[in-house]
Scaffold this motif. Structure first.
Motif, PDB file in Angstrom:
ATOM      1  N   ALA A  78     -11.113  -3.111 -17.860  1.00 43.34           N
ATOM      2  CA  ALA A  78     -10.020  -3.348 -18.799  1.00 43.34           C
ATOM      3  C   ALA A  78      -8.911  -2.312 -18.624  1.00 43.34           C
ATOM      4  CB  ALA A  78     -10.551  -3.317 -20.228  1.00 43.34           C
ATOM      5  N   LEU A  79      -9.298  -1.045 -18.475  1.00 44.03           N
ATOM      6  CA  LEU A  79      -8.282  -0.009 -18.284  1.00 44.03           C
ATOM      7  C   LEU A  79      -7.559  -0.193 -16.950  1.00 44.03           C
ATOM      8  CD1 LEU A  79      -6.889   2.545 -19.208  1.00 44.03           C
ATOM      9  CD2 LEU A  79      -8.769   3.883 -18.228  1.00 44.03           C
ATOM     10  N   ALA A  80      -8.287  -0.547 -15.907  1.00 44.89           N
ATOM     11  CA  ALA A  80      -7.653  -0.780 -14.607  1.00 44.89           C
ATOM     12  C   ALA A  80      -6.674  -1.949 -14.676  1.00 44.89           C
ATOM     13  CB  ALA A  80      -8.717  -1.048 -13.550  1.00 44.89           C
ATOM     14  N   THR A 104      -2.193   0.856  -1.065  1.00 44.78           N
ATOM     15  CA  THR A 104      -3.401   1.631  -0.767  1.00 44.78           C
ATOM     16  C   THR A 104      -3.360   3.000  -1.449  1.00 44.78           C
ATOM     17  OG1 THR A 104      -2.382   2.421   1.288  1.00 44.78           O
ATOM     18  CG2 THR A 104      -3.787   0.476   1.428  1.00 44.78           C
ATOM     19  N   MET A 105      -2.177   3.563  -1.620  1.00 47.69           N
ATOM     20  CA  MET A 105      -2.061   4.850  -2.294  1.00 47.69           C
ATOM     21  C   MET A 105      -2.464   4.732  -3.756  1.00 47.69           C
ATOM     22  SD  MET A 105      -1.231   6.785   0.121  1.00 47.69           S
ATOM     23  CE  MET A 105      -0.547   6.692   1.769  1.00 47.69           C
ATOM     24  N   TYR A 106      -2.055   3.642  -4.402  1.00 46.33           N
ATOM     25  CA  TYR A 106      -2.450   3.440  -5.793  1.00 46.33           C
ATOM     26  C   TYR A 106      -3.944   3.157  -5.892  1.00 46.33           C
ATOM     27  CZ  TYR A 106       2.551   3.220  -6.681  1.00 46.33           C
ATOM     28  OH  TYR A 106       3.880   3.527  -6.765  1.00 46.33           O
ATOM     29  N   GLY A 107      -4.491   2.484  -4.893  1.00 45.88           N
ATOM     30  CA  GLY A 107      -5.936   2.292  -4.872  1.00 45.88           C
ATOM     31  C   GLY A 107      -6.679   3.606  -4.754  1.00 45.88           C
ATOM     32  N   LEU A 134      -6.906  -2.369  -8.434  1.00 42.59           N
ATOM     33  CA  LEU A 134      -5.548  -1.823  -8.396  1.00 42.59           C
ATOM     34  C   LEU A 134      -4.837  -2.174  -7.096  1.00 42.59           C
ATOM     35  CD1 LEU A 134      -6.197   1.715  -9.946  1.00 42.59           C
ATOM     36  CD2 LEU A 134      -5.255  -0.317 -11.061  1.00 42.59           C
ATOM     37  N   LEU A 135      -5.564  -2.144  -5.995  1.00 45.53           N
ATOM     38  CA  LEU A 135      -4.947  -2.444  -4.713  1.00 45.53           C
ATOM     39  C   LEU A 135      -4.477  -3.890  -4.656  1.00 45.53           C
ATOM     40  CD1 LEU A 135      -6.237  -1.148  -1.311  1.00 45.53           C
ATOM     41  CD2 LEU A 135      -5.417  -3.478  -1.505  1.00 45.53           C
ATOM     42  N   SER A 136      -5.299  -4.816  -5.127  1.00 45.83           N
ATOM     43  CA  SER A 136      -4.917  -6.231  -5.074  1.00 45.83           C
ATOM     44  C   SER A 136      -3.739  -6.524  -5.991  1.00 45.83           C
ATOM     45  CB  SER A 136      -6.112  -7.114  -5.441  1.00 45.83           C
ATOM     46  OG  SER A 136      -6.576  -6.815  -6.741  1.00 45.83           O
ATOM     47  N   SER A 137      -3.719  -5.926  -7.191  1.00 43.41           N
ATOM     48  CA  SER A 137      -2.626  -6.205  -8.127  1.00 43.41           C
ATOM     49  C   SER A 137      -1.306  -5.631  -7.629  1.00 43.41           C
ATOM     50  CB  SER A 137      -2.960  -5.641  -9.512  1.00 43.41           C
ATOM     51  OG  SER A 137      -3.130  -4.236  -9.459  1.00 43.41           O
ATOM     52  N   THR A 138      -1.314  -4.398  -7.132  1.00 41.13           N
ATOM     53  CA  THR A 138      -0.070  -3.794  -6.645  1.00 41.13           C
ATOM     54  C   THR A 138       0.418  -4.457  -5.360  1.00 41.13           C
ATOM     55  OG1 THR A 138      -1.409  -2.077  -5.561  1.00 41.13           O
ATOM     56  CG2 THR A 138      -0.500  -1.569  -7.726  1.00 41.13           C
ATOM     57  N   SER A 139      -0.505  -4.834  -4.481  1.00 40.03           N
ATOM     58  CA  SER A 139      -0.112  -5.461  -3.229  1.00 40.03           C
ATOM     59  C   SER A 139       0.469  -6.849  -3.468  1.00 40.03           C
ATOM     60  CB  SER A 139      -1.311  -5.537  -2.284  1.00 40.03           C
ATOM     61  OG  SER A 139      -0.980  -6.201  -1.079  1.00 40.03           O
ATOM     62  N   MET A 140      -0.178  -7.635  -4.318  1.00 35.25           N
ATOM     63  CA  MET A 140       0.319  -8.983  -4.577  1.00 35.25           C
ATOM     64  C   MET A 140       1.685  -8.953  -5.244  1.00 35.25           C
ATOM     65  SD  MET A 140      -1.554 -11.372  -3.393  1.00 35.25           S
ATOM     66  CE  MET A 140      -0.852 -12.732  -4.327  1.00 35.25           C
ATOM     67  N   SER A 141       1.909  -8.002  -6.147  1.00 31.44           N
ATOM     68  CA  SER A 141       3.216  -7.931  -6.800  1.00 31.44           C
ATOM     69  C   SER A 141       4.310  -7.565  -5.814  1.00 31.44           C
ATOM     70  CB  SER A 141       3.164  -6.913  -7.946  1.00 31.44           C
ATOM     71  OG  SER A 141       2.906  -5.610  -7.441  1.00 31.44           O
ATOM     72  N   ALA A 142       4.008  -6.631  -4.904  1.00 34.60           N
ATOM     73  CA  ALA A 142       5.003  -6.259  -3.901  1.00 34.60           C
ATOM     74  C   ALA A 142       5.289  -7.425  -2.953  1.00 34.60           C
ATOM     75  CB  ALA A 142       4.533  -5.038  -3.119  1.00 34.60           C
ATOM     76  N   THR A 143       4.246  -8.147  -2.562  1.00 32.43           N
ATOM     77  CA  THR A 143       4.436  -9.297  -1.675  1.00 32.43           C
ATOM     78  C   THR A 143       5.255 -10.387  -2.356  1.00 32.43           C
ATOM     79  OG1 THR A 143       2.306  -8.838  -0.612  1.00 32.43           O
ATOM     80  CG2 THR A 143       3.237 -11.032  -0.307  1.00 32.43           C
ATOM     81  N   LEU A 144       4.950 -10.640  -3.616  1.00 31.14           N
ATOM     82  CA  LEU A 144       5.701 -11.652  -4.352  1.00 31.14           C
ATOM     83  C   LEU A 144       7.160 -11.244  -4.511  1.00 31.14           C
ATOM     84  CD1 LEU A 144       5.776 -14.287  -5.921  1.00 31.14           C
ATOM     85  CD2 LEU A 144       5.031 -13.045  -7.959  1.00 31.14           C
ATOM     86  N   MET A 145       7.406  -9.969  -4.754  1.00 33.09           N
ATOM     87  CA  MET A 145       8.785  -9.519  -4.892  1.00 33.09           C
ATOM     88  C   MET A 145       9.553  -9.697  -3.584  1.00 33.09           C
ATOM     89  SD  MET A 145      11.006  -8.382  -6.960  1.00 33.09           S
ATOM     90  CE  MET A 145       9.918  -7.967  -8.320  1.00 33.09           C
ATOM     91  N   GLN A 146       8.909  -9.406  -2.449  1.00 34.83           N
ATOM     92  CA  GLN A 146       9.562  -9.622  -1.162  1.00 34.83           C
ATOM     93  C   GLN A 146       9.857 -11.101  -0.937  1.00 34.83           C
ATOM     94  OE1 GLN A 146      10.697  -6.723  -0.386  1.00 34.83           O
ATOM     95  NE2 GLN A 146       9.740  -6.337   1.594  1.00 34.83           N
ATOM     96  N   ASP A 147       8.923 -11.959  -1.325  1.00 37.05           N
ATOM     97  CA  ASP A 147       9.147 -13.400  -1.159  1.00 37.05           C
ATOM     98  C   ASP A 147      10.249 -13.904  -2.082  1.00 37.05           C
ATOM     99  OD1 ASP A 147       7.233 -13.507   0.767  1.00 37.05           O
ATOM    100  OD2 ASP A 147       5.622 -14.144  -0.566  1.00 37.05           O
TER     101      ASP A 147
END
Length: 335
Positions: A78-80, A104-107, A134-147
């Motif tokens: 929940a905290l993550a 990966t740094m946030y992970g 954390l890695l999946s959430s931050t990576s997906m958001s960055a990928t979506l923003m690029q798209d």
């Protein structure tokens, strides 16, 4: 205001003709207005984002402890999940500025925090599991923003881009585990000197162990070596950024030096050969190299990645190199 883009475009054209840097993207005031109008007229409603985040959070809290328990507790997940948006915002912003996804740094931050929180009793599992969240959430958001940036530039609908992202994620839920099993069944994953060394698995696990037990688990003088080379990397980067360009280009990259130590010499050899080819190409045909080098490099990278699939299948079948292949006509051509 309309004269500023025109002046910048004129200056860019003049610099390009003189051999100076070429602008990567030109946008007039009318183009910007059109793109903004199209992009903002078809946005994804905010309630969809909130509802999806809430549903995924509930599913993660319910099922992740079942997969990685009993060490992983529901309040860890929940905290993550609450930290995910806070870390995704700076990662998406930085990725938009630099094209560098730092998920990966946030992970790794999650590994250090949650592994230390859980302690020696299962802290390694907790740290690695939260790292995945954390890695999946931050990576997906960055990928979506690029798209979404691509949809802005190409006048595509943001909703259509979002739907394709969801479809790709759903396909990945099925394809990613199957792909992993295909590689895992080769029996070569994680072997030093093998085709699939999986260096990040070793690195991330070492971080989790270090977070739970401290420096005492490291080999003798390992902490001293870490401190010395960490300081050396800082000094090298400082020199690269402060020296004049004619001297800074001779300073090595600490990241480039460190990665082959984990992956093996084959990466350094590939990079050396590719850099030599690019250097000769830029000397012989600088304009052609500037235009086509990214496309050639992308083709080589994709081809190397695609070959890993048949290579893993050959490994599953027990076929070992060297391989002998022959090509010939199936029939005698008629005269």
């Amino acid at each position: 205001a309309d004269e500023v883009p025109a002046a910048a475009a004129a200056a860019g054209d003049k610099g390009a003709d003189a051999g100076g840097p070429r602008p990567l993207f030109k946008e007039s005031a009318a183009d910007k207005k059109l793109r903004t109008t199209v992009f903002m007229s078809d946005t994804v409603p905010a309630w969809i984002s909130v509802a999806a985040w809430s549903v995924l959070g509930v599913l993660a809290v319910l099922f992740l402890p079942l997969l990685y328990g009993p060490a992983l507790k529901w309040y860890h997940v929940a905290l993550a999940h609450l930290l995910g948006p806070l870390m995704s915002l700076p990662n998406s912003f930085g990725c938009g500025l630099t094209d560098w996804d730092m998920s990966t740094m946030y992970g790794k931050i999650g590994i250090f925090l949650f592994a230390a929180w859980a302690g020696s009793g299962g802290g390694v599992v907790v740290g690695l599991a939260i790292c995945g969240v954390l890695l999946s959430s931050t990576s997906m958001s960055a990928t979506l923003m690029q798209d979404l940036r691509t949809s802005y530039l190409t006048l595509a609908a943001p909703k259509a881009m979002f739907v394709t992202q969801v479809a790709g994620a759903l396909a990945g839920v099925v394809l990613a585990p199957l792909t992993f099993l295909m590689f895992w069944n080769t029996g070569l994953v994680g072997q030093r000197g093998g085709p699939y060394p999986a260096p990040y698995a070793t690195i991330f696990r070492a971080m989790a162990v270090f977070s739970t037990q401290g420096l005492s688990v490291l080999p003798l003088h390992c902490g001293t070596f870490m401190a010395v080379f960490f300081a050396g990397a800082i000094l090298i980067n400082l020199a690269r950024d402060t020296l004049p360009p004619k001297y800074a280009r001779f300073m090595p990259s600490p990241m480039g030096m460190g990665i082959p130590m984990f992956l093996g010499a084959w990466l350094a050899v590939d990079m050396c050969v590719g850099s030599a080819i690019l250097a000769v190409w830029e000397y012989v045909d600088p304009v052609g190299a500037e235009l086509l080098a990214p496309a050639v490099a992308s083709g080589l990278i994709v081809g190397d990645g695609v070959w890993s699939i048949p290579a893993s299948l050959l490994g599953v079948l027990g076929v070992q190199p060297p391989l002998c292949m022959g090509f010939g006509a199936t029939s005698t051509p008629k005269s």
